[in-house]
Design a protein around this motif. Structure first.
Motif, PDB file in Angstrom:
ATOM      1  N   ALA A  41      -7.395  47.375 -56.132  1.00 20.37           N
ATOM      2  CA  ALA A  41      -8.294  46.230 -55.983  1.00 20.37           C
ATOM      3  C   ALA A  41      -7.463  44.978 -55.719  1.00 20.37           C
ATOM      4  O   ALA A  41      -6.237  45.038 -55.579  1.00 20.37           O
ATOM      5  CB  ALA A  41      -9.147  46.059 -57.240  1.00 20.37           C
ATOM      6  N   ILE A  42      -8.140  43.853 -55.616  1.00 17.19           N
ATOM      7  CA  ILE A  42      -7.470  42.573 -55.356  1.00 17.19           C
ATOM      8  C   ILE A  42      -7.625  41.668 -56.575  1.00 17.19           C
ATOM      9  O   ILE A  42      -8.715  41.546 -57.138  1.00 17.19           O
ATOM     10  CB  ILE A  42      -8.090  41.868 -54.134  1.00 17.19           C
ATOM     11  CG1 ILE A  42      -8.052  42.775 -52.905  1.00 17.19           C
ATOM     12  CG2 ILE A  42      -7.379  40.551 -53.849  1.00 17.19           C
ATOM     13  CD1 ILE A  42      -6.678  43.111 -52.415  1.00 17.19           C
ATOM     14  N   LYS A  43      -6.542  41.054 -56.990  1.00 17.14           N
ATOM     15  CA  LYS A  43      -6.600  40.079 -58.075  1.00 17.14           C
ATOM     16  C   LYS A  43      -5.954  38.778 -57.604  1.00 17.14           C
ATOM     17  O   LYS A  43      -5.139  38.778 -56.667  1.00 17.14           O
ATOM     18  CB  LYS A  43      -5.885  40.600 -59.323  1.00 17.14           C
ATOM     19  CG  LYS A  43      -4.382  40.694 -59.191  1.00 17.14           C
ATOM     20  CD  LYS A  43      -3.739  41.128 -60.507  1.00 17.14           C
ATOM     21  CE  LYS A  43      -2.217  41.172 -60.387  1.00 17.14           C
ATOM     22  NZ  LYS A  43      -1.567  41.574 -61.654  1.00 17.14           N
ATOM     23  N   PRO A  44      -6.298  37.651 -58.198  1.00 17.90           N
ATOM     24  CA  PRO A  44      -5.671  36.387 -57.790  1.00 17.90           C
ATOM     25  C   PRO A  44      -4.222  36.319 -58.259  1.00 17.90           C
ATOM     26  O   PRO A  44      -3.881  36.780 -59.347  1.00 17.90           O
ATOM     27  CB  PRO A  44      -6.528  35.331 -58.490  1.00 17.90           C
ATOM     28  CG  PRO A  44      -7.124  36.040 -59.665  1.00 17.90           C
ATOM     29  CD  PRO A  44      -7.313  37.463 -59.240  1.00 17.90           C
ATOM     30  N   GLY A  45      -3.369  35.755 -57.390  1.00 17.36           N
ATOM     31  CA  GLY A  45      -1.972  35.558 -57.748  1.00 17.36           C
ATOM     32  C   GLY A  45      -1.779  34.182 -58.330  1.00 17.36           C
ATOM     33  O   GLY A  45      -2.272  33.855 -59.404  1.00 17.36           O
ATOM     34  N   ASP A  46      -1.090  33.305 -57.579  1.00 16.40           N
ATOM     35  CA  ASP A  46      -0.844  31.944 -58.061  1.00 16.40           C
ATOM     36  C   ASP A  46      -2.123  31.118 -58.095  1.00 16.40           C
ATOM     37  O   ASP A  46      -2.259  30.192 -58.888  1.00 16.40           O
ATOM     38  CB  ASP A  46       0.191  31.251 -57.177  1.00 16.40           C
ATOM     39  CG  ASP A  46       1.571  31.879 -57.318  1.00 16.40           C
ATOM     40  OD1 ASP A  46       1.832  32.476 -58.375  1.00 16.40           O
ATOM     41  OD2 ASP A  46       2.367  31.770 -56.370  1.00 16.40           O
ATOM     42  N   ASP A  47      -3.071  31.436 -57.193  1.00 16.51           N
ATOM     43  CA  ASP A  47      -4.342  30.715 -57.145  1.00 16.51           C
ATOM     44  C   ASP A  47      -5.365  31.601 -56.460  1.00 16.51           C
ATOM     45  O   ASP A  47      -5.072  32.745 -56.098  1.00 16.51           O
ATOM     46  CB  ASP A  47      -4.191  29.369 -56.417  1.00 16.51           C
ATOM     47  CG  ASP A  47      -3.532  29.520 -55.051  1.00 16.51           C
ATOM     48  OD1 ASP A  47      -3.909  30.446 -54.310  1.00 16.51           O
ATOM     49  OD2 ASP A  47      -2.640  28.712 -54.710  1.00 16.51           O
ATOM     50  N   ILE A  48      -6.587  31.082 -56.250  1.00 17.91           N
ATOM     51  CA  ILE A  48      -7.643  31.916 -55.680  1.00 17.91           C
ATOM     52  C   ILE A  48      -7.407  32.222 -54.205  1.00 17.91           C
ATOM     53  O   ILE A  48      -8.068  33.087 -53.630  1.00 17.91           O
ATOM     54  CB  ILE A  48      -9.025  31.255 -55.836  1.00 17.91           C
ATOM     55  CG1 ILE A  48      -9.113  29.968 -54.995  1.00 17.91           C
ATOM     56  CG2 ILE A  48      -9.354  30.989 -57.288  1.00 17.91           C
ATOM     57  CD1 ILE A  48     -10.512  29.454 -54.830  1.00 17.91           C
ATOM     58  N   TYR A  49      -6.461  31.511 -53.563  1.00 17.62           N
ATOM     59  CA  TYR A  49      -6.160  31.765 -52.156  1.00 17.62           C
ATOM     60  C   TYR A  49      -5.117  32.871 -52.008  1.00 17.62           C
ATOM     61  O   TYR A  49      -4.822  33.285 -50.887  1.00 17.62           O
ATOM     62  CB  TYR A  49      -5.644  30.480 -51.492  1.00 17.62           C
ATOM     63  CG  TYR A  49      -6.501  29.279 -51.800  1.00 17.62           C
ATOM     64  CD1 TYR A  49      -7.678  29.047 -51.098  1.00 17.62           C
ATOM     65  CD2 TYR A  49      -6.150  28.398 -52.820  1.00 17.62           C
ATOM     66  CE1 TYR A  49      -8.486  27.948 -51.403  1.00 17.62           C
ATOM     67  CE2 TYR A  49      -6.950  27.302 -53.122  1.00 17.62           C
ATOM     68  CZ  TYR A  49      -8.109  27.089 -52.410  1.00 17.62           C
ATOM     69  OH  TYR A  49      -8.902  26.023 -52.714  1.00 17.62           O
ATOM     70  N   ASP A  50      -4.586  33.305 -53.110  1.00 13.30           N
ATOM     71  CA  ASP A  50      -3.487  34.272 -53.120  1.00 13.30           C
ATOM     72  C   ASP A  50      -4.010  35.617 -53.622  1.00 13.30           C
ATOM     73  O   ASP A  50      -3.844  35.960 -54.789  1.00 13.30           O
ATOM     74  CB  ASP A  50      -2.347  33.747 -54.006  1.00 13.30           C
ATOM     75  CG  ASP A  50      -1.133  34.659 -54.009  1.00 13.30           C
ATOM     76  OD1 ASP A  50      -0.960  35.405 -53.031  1.00 13.30           O
ATOM     77  OD2 ASP A  50      -0.358  34.614 -54.985  1.00 13.30           O
ATOM     78  N   GLY A  51      -4.668  36.378 -52.749  1.00 15.58           N
ATOM     79  CA  GLY A  51      -5.186  37.684 -53.133  1.00 15.58           C
ATOM     80  C   GLY A  51      -4.091  38.730 -53.110  1.00 15.58           C
ATOM     81  O   GLY A  51      -3.458  38.959 -52.071  1.00 15.58           O
ATOM     82  N   VAL A  52      -3.854  39.385 -54.240  1.00 18.35           N
ATOM     83  CA  VAL A  52      -2.744  40.325 -54.367  1.00 18.35           C
ATOM     84  C   VAL A  52      -3.282  41.730 -54.639  1.00 18.35           C
ATOM     85  O   VAL A  52      -4.011  41.941 -55.615  1.00 18.35           O
ATOM     86  CB  VAL A  52      -1.807  39.913 -55.525  1.00 18.35           C
ATOM     87  CG1 VAL A  52      -0.663  40.899 -55.660  1.00 18.35           C
ATOM     88  CG2 VAL A  52      -1.288  38.498 -55.304  1.00 18.35           C
ATOM     89  N   PRO A  53      -2.935  42.714 -53.804  1.00 22.65           N
ATOM     90  CA  PRO A  53      -3.342  44.090 -54.099  1.00 22.65           C
ATOM     91  C   PRO A  53      -2.711  44.555 -55.408  1.00 22.65           C
ATOM     92  O   PRO A  53      -1.528  44.308 -55.668  1.00 22.65           O
ATOM     93  CB  PRO A  53      -2.787  44.897 -52.910  1.00 22.65           C
ATOM     94  CG  PRO A  53      -2.548  43.895 -51.836  1.00 22.65           C
ATOM     95  CD  PRO A  53      -2.180  42.614 -52.531  1.00 22.65           C
ATOM     96  N   THR A  54      -3.500  45.211 -56.235  1.00 20.45           N
ATOM     97  CA  THR A  54      -2.997  45.670 -57.526  1.00 20.45           C
ATOM     98  C   THR A  54      -3.564  47.045 -57.845  1.00 20.45           C
ATOM     99  O   THR A  54      -4.724  47.328 -57.541  1.00 20.45           O
ATOM    100  CB  THR A  54      -3.374  44.672 -58.645  1.00 20.45           C
ATOM    101  OG1 THR A  54      -2.872  45.122 -59.894  1.00 20.45           O
ATOM    102  CG2 THR A  54      -4.882  44.509 -58.743  1.00 20.45           C
ATOM    103  N   PHE A  55      -2.747  47.911 -58.411  1.00 17.50           N
ATOM    104  CA  PHE A  55      -3.169  49.262 -58.770  1.00 17.50           C
ATOM    105  C   PHE A  55      -3.413  49.288 -60.274  1.00 17.50           C
ATOM    106  O   PHE A  55      -2.494  49.154 -61.078  1.00 17.50           O
ATOM    107  CB  PHE A  55      -2.096  50.280 -58.379  1.00 17.50           C
ATOM    108  CG  PHE A  55      -2.555  51.708 -58.484  1.00 17.50           C
ATOM    109  CD1 PHE A  55      -3.644  52.164 -57.737  1.00 17.50           C
ATOM    110  CD2 PHE A  55      -1.899  52.610 -59.316  1.00 17.50           C
ATOM    111  CE1 PHE A  55      -4.062  53.485 -57.822  1.00 17.50           C
ATOM    112  CE2 PHE A  55      -2.318  53.925 -59.403  1.00 17.50           C
ATOM    113  CZ  PHE A  55      -3.397  54.371 -58.654  1.00 17.50           C
TER     114      PHE A  55
END
Length: 379
Positions: A41-55
Motif C-alpha cells: 500500500a501507500i503511506k505518507p513519507g515526509d508529508d502528504i505529497y510524498d507517497g511511499v510504497p510500503t509492505f
C-alpha cells in the motif's frame, strides 16, 4: 459484475479511511486470516505529497496507510515482480497499476493466483513538486498546512488543518501547466475493472465506499470481510450507480479532448533527437522487465567502447516493444532528463495498434496481443 456500498465496522479505520475505510478493512481481513503474506500500500513519507510504497505484514500498521494520496507513485507492478514474486500479496492499484500487473501476468512475471488486487477509481495523479508549487500559487496557502486532498466534481480540493476546504477547477490548473500529470490528463481508463474489485467515492454516500465486484475472487473478498465482522455492506440505489457511471463518462470525455488537442503536437523525430541514451525510461518501465538481458546492452548496439547506442536505435527498439505493451503510466516522462514526452509517443502508437486490432494493453481480456496470438492474421 455487481455493486455494493461498504464501510468499516472498526471505528478507527472508518475515521481514518478516505470514504468509510472499506479498503483498509479488507486488507485487515486478509492479514488477520493469513490469506496473504503482506499488503502493498501507500503511506505518507515526509508529508502528504510524498507517497511511499510500503509492505505491511501486521494489520495493526494498516491504519498508517489509510486514505488517498494523489501524489502516489505508479511502480507497484515493478515492486511485485522484482521483490514479491513468491509472496501472497494484496495491493491497491490505480488503473495504470492494474494494467501493468495484467501485462506482467501475461509475461509470467507475476503469479495471478498470488495476488489480490484492490482497484481505486482514479481521476489522475499530481507530481509532488508540481503539487506543492500549485498550492502555493493558486490556493495561497502553505503546502504544509494541507491535511488532505482529493479530486472531485472537476476540482482539485484541499482540506486544511483547521478543517476549511479550498477548490480550484482542474481545467484551469492544467491550462497553466499544473494539475494532473500529462499521462493522467489523456488517460481514458478511469475504473480498474481488471482488478478483483474497484473502489471509490463516485456514487457513494458519505462514510461509504462504492465497490464494483469484478470477479469471483472479488466476491470472496467482500463476503469474507463481511463474515469476519469487519465490513458492513448494503446495495446502492439506482441513482448512485448512474451517478458513478456519469462521473466516469465525464472523466473520459475530458481525456478525449486532451487526446485530440495534444496528439498532433508532437514530432517523434524531433523528440528522439534530444535523447542521450541514459536508459532511464527503460529502467523505470514496469513492462520492460528484462533489463539485465536487454538486447540494447549487447556489443553490436554500441558505437564504441563504453558508449550508449544511437538514440534512434535505442528508441526504435523500445518503440517496437511498447506499441502494443504501453500502459501509459507516465513514469518514463517523469524520469527523462531531456523532457521527452516518451509516454505520449508510445500512447499514440498504442492507439493506432488499437484501431487495427482492438487490443489495449492491460485492458483487453486477450491473453496476448494479436501480434503474438496463435490466431494472428495479417494486419
Amino acid at each position: 459484475m455487481s455493486y455494493v456500498l461498504a464501510k468499516s465496522q472498526n471505528d478507527d479505520i472508518h475515521n481514518a479511511g478516505e470514504c468509510g475505510g472499506a479498503v483498509t478493512s479488507i486488507f485487515k481481513y486478509l492479514l488477520d486470516e493469513g490469506l496473504v503474506d503482506g499488503v502493498l500500500a501507500i503511506k505518507p513519507g515526509d508529508d502528504i505529497y510524498d507517497g511511499v510504497p510500503t509492505f505491511i505484514t501486521d494489520s495493526d500498521d494498516l491504519i498508517g496507510a489509510a486514505g488517498s494520496y494523489h501524489c502516489a507513485p505508479t511502480m507497484v507492478g515493478n515492486i511485485i515482480q522484482k521483490y514479491l514474486y513468491d509472496k501472497k500479496v494484496a495491493v491497491t492499484v490505480k488503473p495504470c497499476d492494474m494494467r501493468s500487473i495484467d501485462e506482467l501476468i501475461k509475461r509470467y512475471k507475476i503469479k495471478k493466483e498470488n495476488i489480490y488486487t484492490i482497484g481505486l477509481n482514479c481521476g489522475g495523479t499530481v507530481s509532488p513538486i508540481t503539487g506543492r508549487k500549485m498550492i502555493e500559487l493558486y490556493y495561497d496557502v502553505d503546502p504544509d498546512d494541507v491535511e488532505s486532498e482529493e479530486i472531485d466534481k472537476g476540482q482539485f480540493i484541499i482540506e486544511l488543518k483547521d478543517g476549511t476546504e479550498k477548490g480550484v477547477k482542474i481545467h484551469d490548473l492544467e491550462m497553466e501547466g499544473y494539475g494532473r500529470r500529462n499521462n493522467c490528463q489523456r488517460c481514458d481508463v478511469k475504473i480498474p475493472r481488471n482488478a478483483n474489485i474497484a473502489c471509490g467515492n463516485w456514487g457513494s454516500q458519505d462514510g461509504w465506499t462504492f465497490i464494483e465486484i469484478n470477479d469471483e475472487k472479488g466476491q470472496e473478498l467482500i463476503d469474507g470481510a463481511k463474515n469476519a465482522g469487519i465490513l458492513e455492506t448494503k446495495s446502492p440505489a439506482d441513482p448512485a450507480v448512474e451517478g458513478r457511471l456519469k462521473v466516469e463518462g465525464i472523466m473520459k470525455k475530458m481525456a478525449s479532448k486532451v487526446q485530440s488537442v495534444k496528439y498532433p503536437l508532437v514530432s517523434e523525430m524531433d523528440e528522439w533527437n534530444r535523447c542521450i541514451g541514459c536508459y532511464a525510461c527503460r529502467d523505470i518501465c514496469p513492462i520492460c522487465w528484462c533489463c539485465e538481458n536487454c538486447e540494447l546492452n549487447k556489443d553490436y548496439f554500441t558505437l564504441e567502447e563504453n558508449s550508449s547506442p544511437d538514440p534512434l536505435a535505442f528508441q526504435g527498439v523500445r518503440l517496437s516493444h511498447m506499441s502494443f505493451s504501453c500502459v501509459d503510466c507516465g513514469q518514463c516522462d517523469d524520469v527523462c532528463p531531456m523532457d521527452i514526452p516518451v509516454s505520449l509517443i508510445f500512447d499514440k502508437l498504442q492507439k493506432k495498434y488499437y484501431e487495427r486490432t482492438g487490443y489495449v494493453a492491460g485492458v483487453s481480456d486477450d491473453v496476448k496481443p494479436p501480434l503474438y496470438s496463435p490466431e494472428k492474421t495479417e494486419l
